[in-house]
Design a protein around this motif. Structure first.
Motif, mmCIF file in Angstrom:
data_model
loop_
_atom_site.group_PDB
_atom_site.id
_atom_site.type_symbol
_atom_site.label_atom_id
_atom_site.label_comp_id
_atom_site.label_asym_id
_atom_site.label_seq_id
_atom_site.Cartn_x
_atom_site.Cartn_y
_atom_site.Cartn_z
ATOM 1 N N ARG A 41 0.850 -1.193 0.000
ATOM 2 C CA ARG A 41 0.000 0.000 0.000
ATOM 3 C C ARG A 41 0.884 1.241 0.000
ATOM 4 O O ARG A 41 1.988 1.237 0.549
ATOM 5 N N HIS A 42 0.390 2.284 -0.641
ATOM 6 C CA HIS A 42 1.204 3.489 -0.791
ATOM 7 C C HIS A 42 0.678 4.677 0.002
ATOM 8 O O HIS A 42 1.392 5.662 0.190
ATOM 9 N N ASP A 43 -0.564 4.606 0.464
ATOM 10 C CA ASP A 43 -1.195 5.793 1.034
ATOM 11 C C ASP A 43 -0.548 6.266 2.333
ATOM 12 O O ASP A 43 -0.729 7.425 2.735
ATOM 13 N N ASP A 44 0.216 5.396 3.016
ATOM 14 C CA ASP A 44 0.899 5.805 4.248
ATOM 15 C C ASP A 44 2.370 6.139 4.001
ATOM 16 O O ASP A 44 3.142 6.246 4.938
ATOM 17 N N LYS A 45 2.729 6.276 2.729
ATOM 18 C CA LYS A 45 4.110 6.598 2.349
ATOM 19 C C LYS A 45 4.070 7.889 1.525
ATOM 20 O O LYS A 45 3.913 7.858 0.305
ATOM 21 N N PRO A 46 4.190 9.023 2.160
ATOM 22 C CA PRO A 46 3.895 10.310 1.517
ATOM 23 C C PRO A 46 4.759 10.652 0.308
ATOM 24 O O PRO A 46 4.341 11.430 -0.543
ATOM 25 N N LYS A 47 5.952 10.072 0.192
ATOM 26 C CA LYS A 47 6.837 10.422 -0.924
ATOM 27 C C LYS A 47 6.752 9.448 -2.093
ATOM 28 O O LYS A 47 7.329 9.695 -3.151
#
Length: 575
Positions: A41-47
């Protein structure tokens, strides 16, 4: 480092492998890596989103593209005679012989990028007709004898994690194809504590094997990226390497004894410390990808669980400095268990996949970068490294001290335990990101090689340049990054990851252009076609370049002599 988590997944096309009628044996998703419900998942990785948009022009915030559901796959009917089926059921028990669609699809491909593109698109030129699960070596022998007598094809199957095309049935094969799943042979049989040797059945998955060994106070120390979903027999059949091979050796070093079933007989290699008995039959079996028979049992070196295990993070000002430091460590008195350094591209990727940091950790991270910038470091060129240590506390302390001195001499700094602990926690999660990208129309894959220290930097430069020429050729914005993953006295392994946004109508053709350019650059720059992913069908065209035409001919002669009817995994390695 990526982050796979147990999350509800909306991209699953259905047909859970839980329906496979072998409750004892674990299988991965038919359409991707790992198990249902676990995904990147990417939504908790801001960059992360901005990074991917920049490097391959892909918007990862969009929903995944739809793929065929399991029910939509054009699965052909099994081609197997009633007599063969009846005899298999009589030998193994009806519940351990499967012709259902899910069992057959799960055993059709491995997990290469090519495999996943084909399975998701319903490209199924040949599917195994039957999947069997023997319980012991005697049943393996009975099945092999029966199938060879019936002129069938046998493809040994471990965890299904192979990414070199080592599992796919030959597309034009007209004979009955049987996938022989070793998953029920999953026990540590015995540990010779005086000798540090363990007899282990070949079908055991990495975590299950280590759990059994650890309960007795031992470890094999072999942890490939595929560890969670691969088997001991698969490691032997592909000449696997693990993340701690600097200390424990690769699987060829660890493997001492073998038992291999052939038609009407067994090869038995006793676990002797060293022998002078002509060309090594043990070495012939290592890396043979099922072409010489079915590996049923392996005797391996094991070690007492270490008193202390520690992985530290380091930072170097450049890729050249990082490579030079790893070389210096390899010829020093230091003996770490892990020596890994990423180039600037992979370091940037690692930073982009971090979760949002806050509080003290964020302040420290930002403060460190500010200090390094004032020192004159180019922050776009910094390279992240992980070095591991194992043993008694005094030994670990001495190793750390020696390595710290070498790192400092090459301009590097120690980051400490935090990054190393995170690496250790997430080291088996990386393959999940490939599914995430593929869902959104991007190819992400790997190629790895090994070369002497003197050729390593030139090889790296040539591979990167070749990949970018290939990206230009197919008209895409592509990305390639690399890390050094294993160090040896004379050289090291370089592990490349590449990605680009695909044309959905030319996905495999585009992939071929990029993958071929990278592999060809390996050969032309003095590297091997693969350090630990095997040959399969993916790398077979470079075999004669790697071994010389005479060497490839010798290997082909071995397979033809051992299996004149081409019953065992035909078409792999030598074509």
């Amino acid at each position: 480092m990526t982050d796979a988590e147990t999350t509800p997944t909306t991209s699953s096309p259905g047909g859970s492998t839980d329906s496979t009628v072998e409750p004892q044996v674990k299988h991965m998703k038919w359409w991707g890596w790992g198990v249902e419900g676990v995904s990147f998942r990417h939504d908790d990785k801001p960059k992360f989103a901005a990074f991917v948009q920049k490097v391959i022009d892909l918007d990862v915030t969009t929903p995944g593209n739809p793929m065929l559901t399991f029910e939509e796959l054009p699965i052909p009917e099994p081609k197997v005679g009633d007599d063969v089926l009846a005899r298999l059921r009589s030998t193994l028990g009806e519940q351990h012989v499967h012709t259902d669609p899910m069992s057959r699809i799960v055993h059709t491909y491995g997990k290469s990028l090519r495999d996943l593109v084909k399975i998701r698109a319903g490209i199924l030129p040949r599917v195994p007709d039957v999947v069997v699960y023997p319980a012991d070596e005697d049943q393996v022998q009975a099945v092999v004898d029966l199938l060879v007598e019936s002129d069938a094809v046998i493809i040994p199957f471990g965890g299904g994690s192979n990414i070199a095309g080592s599992l796919e049935p030959p597309p034009a094969e007209t004979r009955t194809v049987v996938s022989l799943d070793m998953g029920r042979l999953d026990r540590v049989v015995d540990v010779d504590e005086d000798s540090g040797l363990a007899r282990i059945q070949a079908g055991v998955l990495g975590p299950d094997m280590e759990k059994q060994l650890n309960a007795r106070g031992w470890t094999m120390g072999h942890f490939p990226d595929s560890f969670t979903h691969s088997t001991l027999g698969g490691w032997v059949a592909t000449r696997s390497s693990g993340m701690q091979s600097d200390k424990y050796g690769d699987i060829a070093d660890i493997t001492r004894g073998l038992r291999v079933v052939q038609p009407g007989k067994k090869i038995v290699i006793r676990p002797l410390p060293s022998t002078s008995t002509g060309p090594s039959v043990r070495e012939m079996i290592l890396g043979s990808e099922g072409r010489l028979g079915v590996i049923t049992e392996v005797t391996v070196n094991v070690h007492r669980l270490p008193e202390e295990r520690l992985v530290l993070g380091y930072l170097f000002p450049s890729w050249s400095a990082g490579l030079a430091a790893m070389h210096a460590i390899s010829v020093s008195d230091a003996s770490p268990s892990i020596t890994r350094v990423s180039d600037a591209g992979e370091t940037a990727f690692s930073f982009a996949t971090r979760k949002k940091s806050s509080g003290l950790s964020s302040v420290v991270s930002n403060g460190l970068m500010a200090v390094l910038k004032r020192r004159g470091w180019d922050l776009d060129q910094v390279c992240l490294s992980f070095i591991g240590y194992e043993g008694g506390k005094d030994h670990v302390a001495r190793q750390r001290s020696m390595v710290k001195k070498i790192v400092s001499e090459h301009g590097g700094i120690v980051l400490g335990k935090g990054p190393g602990e995170l690496y250790d926690q997430k080291k088996f999660d990386t393959p999940y990101i490939r599914d995430f990208l593929l869902d959104r129309g991007a190819a992400g894959d790997v190629s790895e090689t090994a070369a002497p220290w003197s050729k390593l930097k030139g090889l790296y430069d040539n591979v990167v340049a070749s990949a970018h020429r290939a990206f230009d050729q197919i008209g895409v914005k592509g990305w390639i990054m690399c890390h050094l993953s294993h160090s040896y006295h004379s050289g090291a392994c370089l592990y490349f990851t590449f990605a680009f946004k695909q044309d959905p109508h030319e996905a495999i053709a585009q992939y071929d252009v990029v993958k071929s350019a990278i592999q060809q650059a390996f050969i032309e720059s003095g590297g091997t076609l693969s350090h630990h992913h095997a040959v399969g069908t993916e790398h077979a065209r470079w075999l004669a370049d790697d071994l010389s035409p005479a060497g490839a001919e010798l290997m082909g002669g071995l397979f033809d002599a051992a299996d004149p009817g081409h019953h065992f995994n035909p078409g792999k390695i030598t074509g």
